[in-house]
Design an enzyme around this catalytic site. Structure first.
Site, PDB file in Angstrom:
ATOM      1  N   THR A 102       0.840  -1.196   0.000  1.00 17.06           N
ATOM      2  CA  THR A 102       0.000   0.000   0.000  1.00 17.06           C
ATOM      3  C   THR A 102       0.877   1.249   0.000  1.00 17.06           C
ATOM      4  O   THR A 102       2.107   1.164  -0.126  1.00 17.06           O
ATOM      5  CB  THR A 102      -1.038  -0.052   1.144  1.00 17.06           C
ATOM      6  OG1 THR A 102      -1.967   1.023   0.970  1.00 17.06           O
ATOM      7  CG2 THR A 102      -0.411   0.041   2.526  1.00 17.06           C
ATOM      8  N   LYS A 142       3.498   1.336  -3.913  1.00 17.68           N
ATOM      9  CA  LYS A 142       2.929   0.589  -5.051  1.00 17.68           C
ATOM     10  C   LYS A 142       3.750   0.697  -6.334  1.00 17.68           C
ATOM     11  O   LYS A 142       3.829  -0.256  -7.096  1.00 17.68           O
ATOM     12  CB  LYS A 142       1.490   1.041  -5.317  1.00 17.68           C
ATOM     13  CG  LYS A 142       0.499   0.584  -4.247  1.00 17.68           C
ATOM     14  CD  LYS A 142      -0.917   0.972  -4.632  1.00 17.68           C
ATOM     15  CE  LYS A 142      -1.927   0.515  -3.604  1.00 17.68           C
ATOM     16  NZ  LYS A 142      -3.311   0.695  -4.072  1.00 17.68           N
ATOM     17  N   ASP A 188      -6.804  -3.952  -7.647  1.00 22.14           N
ATOM     18  CA  ASP A 188      -7.735  -2.859  -7.353  1.00 22.14           C
ATOM     19  C   ASP A 188      -8.855  -2.774  -8.395  1.00 22.14           C
ATOM     20  O   ASP A 188     -10.019  -2.511  -8.053  1.00 22.14           O
ATOM     21  CB  ASP A 188      -6.993  -1.515  -7.297  1.00 22.14           C
ATOM     22  CG  ASP A 188      -6.168  -1.368  -6.025  1.00 22.14           C
ATOM     23  OD1 ASP A 188      -6.530  -1.980  -5.001  1.00 22.14           O
ATOM     24  OD2 ASP A 188      -5.162  -0.637  -6.047  1.00 22.14           O
ATOM     25  N   GLY A 200     -11.449  12.554 -10.354  1.00 21.12           N
ATOM     26  CA  GLY A 200     -10.098  12.265  -9.856  1.00 21.12           C
ATOM     27  C   GLY A 200      -9.208  11.757 -10.970  1.00 21.12           C
ATOM     28  O   GLY A 200      -9.696  11.316 -12.025  1.00 21.12           O
ATOM     29  N   GLY A 210      -5.828  10.313  -9.830  1.00 22.51           N
ATOM     30  CA  GLY A 210      -4.695   9.725  -9.109  1.00 22.51           C
ATOM     31  C   GLY A 210      -4.604   8.231  -9.384  1.00 22.51           C
ATOM     32  O   GLY A 210      -5.166   7.717 -10.361  1.00 22.51           O
ATOM     33  N   GLY A 211      -3.893   7.532  -8.507  1.00 23.89           N
ATOM     34  CA  GLY A 211      -3.699   6.101  -8.688  1.00 23.89           C
ATOM     35  C   GLY A 211      -5.012   5.335  -8.679  1.00 23.89           C
ATOM     36  O   GLY A 211      -5.210   4.399  -9.465  1.00 23.89           O
ATOM     37  N   ALA A 212      -5.927   5.729  -7.816  1.00 25.66           N
ATOM     38  CA  ALA A 212      -7.209   5.025  -7.732  1.00 25.66           C
ATOM     39  C   ALA A 212      -8.018   5.244  -9.007  1.00 25.66           C
ATOM     40  O   ALA A 212      -8.646   4.315  -9.531  1.00 25.66           O
ATOM     41  CB  ALA A 212      -7.989   5.505  -6.514  1.00 25.66           C
ATOM     42  N   ILE A 240     -15.162   5.621  -3.847  1.00 27.74           N
ATOM     43  CA  ILE A 240     -14.146   4.754  -3.242  1.00 27.74           C
ATOM     44  C   ILE A 240     -13.872   5.146  -1.793  1.00 27.74           C
ATOM     45  O   ILE A 240     -13.241   4.409  -1.064  1.00 27.74           O
ATOM     46  CB  ILE A 240     -12.841   4.658  -4.063  1.00 27.74           C
ATOM     47  CG1 ILE A 240     -12.095   5.959  -4.052  1.00 27.74           C
ATOM     48  CG2 ILE A 240     -13.096   4.168  -5.478  1.00 27.74           C
ATOM     49  CD1 ILE A 240     -10.626   5.732  -4.347  1.00 27.74           C
ATOM     50  N   TYR A 296     -14.648   5.207   1.943  1.00 31.16           N
ATOM     51  CA  TYR A 296     -15.510   4.360   2.781  1.00 31.16           C
ATOM     52  C   TYR A 296     -15.511   4.793   4.244  1.00 31.16           C
ATOM     53  O   TYR A 296     -16.021   4.076   5.107  1.00 31.16           O
ATOM     54  CB  TYR A 296     -15.161   2.873   2.635  1.00 31.16           C
ATOM     55  CG  TYR A 296     -13.739   2.527   2.962  1.00 31.16           C
ATOM     56  CD1 TYR A 296     -13.322   2.369   4.279  1.00 31.16           C
ATOM     57  CD2 TYR A 296     -12.801   2.386   1.954  1.00 31.16           C
ATOM     58  CE1 TYR A 296     -12.016   2.067   4.575  1.00 31.16           C
ATOM     59  CE2 TYR A 296     -11.490   2.077   2.239  1.00 31.16           C
ATOM     60  CZ  TYR A 296     -11.097   1.926   3.555  1.00 31.16           C
ATOM     61  OH  TYR A 296      -9.802   1.640   3.846  1.00 31.16           O
TER      62      TYR A 296
HETATM   63  P1  ATR Z   1      -4.942   8.159  -5.056  1.00 35.23           P
HETATM   64  O1  ATR Z   1      -3.700   7.521  -5.557  1.00 35.23           O
HETATM   65  O2  ATR Z   1      -5.553   7.502  -3.852  1.00 35.23           O
HETATM   66  O3  ATR Z   1      -5.949   8.369  -6.135  1.00 35.23           O
HETATM   67  P2  ATR Z   1      -3.933  10.869  -5.174  1.00 35.23           P
HETATM   68  O4  ATR Z   1      -3.023  10.548  -6.298  1.00 35.23           O
HETATM   69  O5  ATR Z   1      -3.410  11.728  -4.070  1.00 35.23           O
HETATM   70  O6  ATR Z   1      -4.471   9.571  -4.466  1.00 35.23           O
HETATM   71  O7  ATR Z   1      -5.269  11.506  -5.772  1.00 35.23           O
HETATM   72  C1  ATR Z   1      -6.213  12.139  -4.993  1.00 35.23           C
HETATM   73  C2  ATR Z   1      -7.284  12.705  -5.910  1.00 35.23           C
HETATM   74  O8  ATR Z   1      -8.167  13.531  -5.141  1.00 35.23           O
HETATM   75  C3  ATR Z   1      -6.709  13.580  -7.014  1.00 35.23           C
HETATM   76  O9  ATR Z   1      -7.507  13.426  -8.160  1.00 35.23           O
HETATM   77  C4  ATR Z   1      -6.856  14.964  -6.400  1.00 35.23           C
HETATM   78  O10 ATR Z   1      -6.905  15.995  -7.355  1.00 35.23           O
HETATM   79  P3  ATR Z   1      -5.517  16.704  -7.872  1.00 35.23           P
HETATM   80  O11 ATR Z   1      -4.966  15.781  -8.904  1.00 35.23           O
HETATM   81  O12 ATR Z   1      -5.962  18.009  -8.417  1.00 35.23           O
HETATM   82  O13 ATR Z   1      -4.645  16.834  -6.661  1.00 35.23           O
HETATM   83  C5  ATR Z   1      -8.180  14.826  -5.710  1.00 35.23           C
HETATM   84  N1  ATR Z   1      -8.348  15.850  -4.670  1.00 35.23           N
HETATM   85  C6  ATR Z   1      -7.796  15.859  -3.446  1.00 35.23           C
HETATM   86  N2  ATR Z   1      -8.180  16.975  -2.770  1.00 35.23           N
HETATM   87  C7  ATR Z   1      -8.989  17.683  -3.595  1.00 35.23           C
HETATM   88  C8  ATR Z   1      -9.719  18.911  -3.494  1.00 35.23           C
HETATM   89  N3  ATR Z   1      -9.687  19.649  -2.361  1.00 35.23           N
HETATM   90  N4  ATR Z   1     -10.453  19.301  -4.550  1.00 35.23           N
HETATM   91  C9  ATR Z   1     -10.505  18.563  -5.687  1.00 35.23           C
HETATM   92  N5  ATR Z   1      -9.845  17.391  -5.847  1.00 35.23           N
HETATM   93  C10 ATR Z   1      -9.105  16.951  -4.818  1.00 35.23           C
END
Ligand code: ATR
Length: 278
Positions: free
Chosen positions: A67, A71, A107, A133, A135-137, A222, A224
């Site tokens: 985790t 990863k 995942d 979003g 990010g990785g998820a 996602i 929870y």
């Molecule tokens: P993960 O790998 O779990 O997806 P991450 O790469 O940190 O984690 O991604 C978090 C997601 O939440 C990203 O899409 C992030 O948007 P940014 O790419 O602009 O950072 C989004 N996110 C987190 N806080 C946010 C906020 N306050 N408003 C809008 N999007 C947010």
């Protein structure tokens, strides 16, 4: 559980790892199936991940879940990487076999199995998806939806460049849409997935107008914690089917458990209640 000297060993490596629900989840299945085995939380600092993985394999661990923040590093250390994990760009499940590291990413499987169990009537081919979003998820969710047969995936992310990069990487059926247009991008979708941290306990709320969401479109989150996010609650109150995010975590654990301990486990209401009762 009393272990023998031949106990099968697995665990989760993270930094930190204290928040992980995986030891409880795997512990439930080990107990349920009376397996001579253990699944441990293993806090490993980033600079020690390579040497620690090697040591754990040398000590006879069957494999590990991986985790945050390991990863990507785990992927780079594998001798064999499953094609799906390579596309997602991250490994969350390691199997140690004959001195080799095999890496997979479960995942996407977990995400889809959760929807299949929670919303059996949902047909991936029914229409486009909107993913919030990038990010990785989001990456795992986008790959899961594409592979399941979703015809079009829209990506809305606060940082537009990340959504554009992910769309370019995944190809034709994926398109970035502006974050400001996320409400309008709900037009015609058959599924909406929040993969941002918005709406999680301690994070800002997810500001999303659901007016354009078609009746009958499936909504999933996602996040929870809380289990019933504001997004899911608002979706349900307008009659949309909604599936919470805990199931993704539970289902993604199944392939690893089976590989390490030799039994295919099930996700049941009893397991959900047990994992939640922390
Ligand atoms: P993960 O790998 O779990 O997806 P991450 O790469 O940190 O984690 O991604 C978090 C997601 O939440 C990203 O899409 C992030 O948007 P940014 O790419 O602009 O950072 C989004 N996110 C987190 N806080 C946010 C906020 N306050 N408003 C809008 N999007 C947010």
């Amino acid at each position: 559980m009393i272990l023998s000297g031949r106990a099968k060993l697995a665990g989760v490596v993270g930094w930190p790892v204290g928040h992980s629900l995986s030891p409880r989840l795997h512990g439930f299945w080990l107990e349920q199936h009376g397996i001579d085995g253990a699944y441990l939380p293993l806090a490993v600092a980033p600079e020690r991940i390579q040497s620690t993985l090697r040591s754990l394999a040398d000590m006879g661990f069957r494999g590990l879940n991986v985790t945050i923040p390991h990863k990507q590093a785990a992927l780079a250390l594998c001798d064999d990487v499953a094609p799906l994990a390579a596309r997602i760009g991250a490994v969350n499940t390691l199997i140690f076999e004959d001195g080799r590291f095999k890496g997979d990413n479960t995942d996407a499987f977990g995400f889809l199995e959760n929807l299949r169990q929670g919303a059996p009537v949902w047909d991936p081919a029914a229409g486009p998806a909107l993913i919030l979003g990038a990010g990785g998820a989001a990456r795992a969710v986008a790959v899961a939806l594409l592979d399941a047969g979703v015809p079009e995936v829209r990506l809305a992310n606060r940082t537009a460049a990340r959504a554009e990069a992910l769309a370019a990487d995944l190809g034709g059926a994926v398109a970035a849409v502006p974050w400001a247009a996320r409400g309008a991008a709900l037009d015609g979708v058959a599924v909406l997935a929040n993969t941002t941290s918005l709406g999680m306990t301690g994070q800002p709320p997810l500001d999303l107008d659901l007016d354009a969401l078609p009746a009958g479109a499936l909504v999933t989150d996602i996040v929870y914690a809380p289990l019933e996010t504001d997004l899911l609650g608002r979706a349900r109150s307008r009659g949309n089917p909604a599936v919470d995010g805990l199931g993704m975590l539970l289902h993604q654990a199944r392939p690893g458990f089976e590989a390490w301990f030799g039994v295919a486990p099930e996700v049941t209401a009893e397991l959900r209640a047990f994992v939640l009762a922390t």
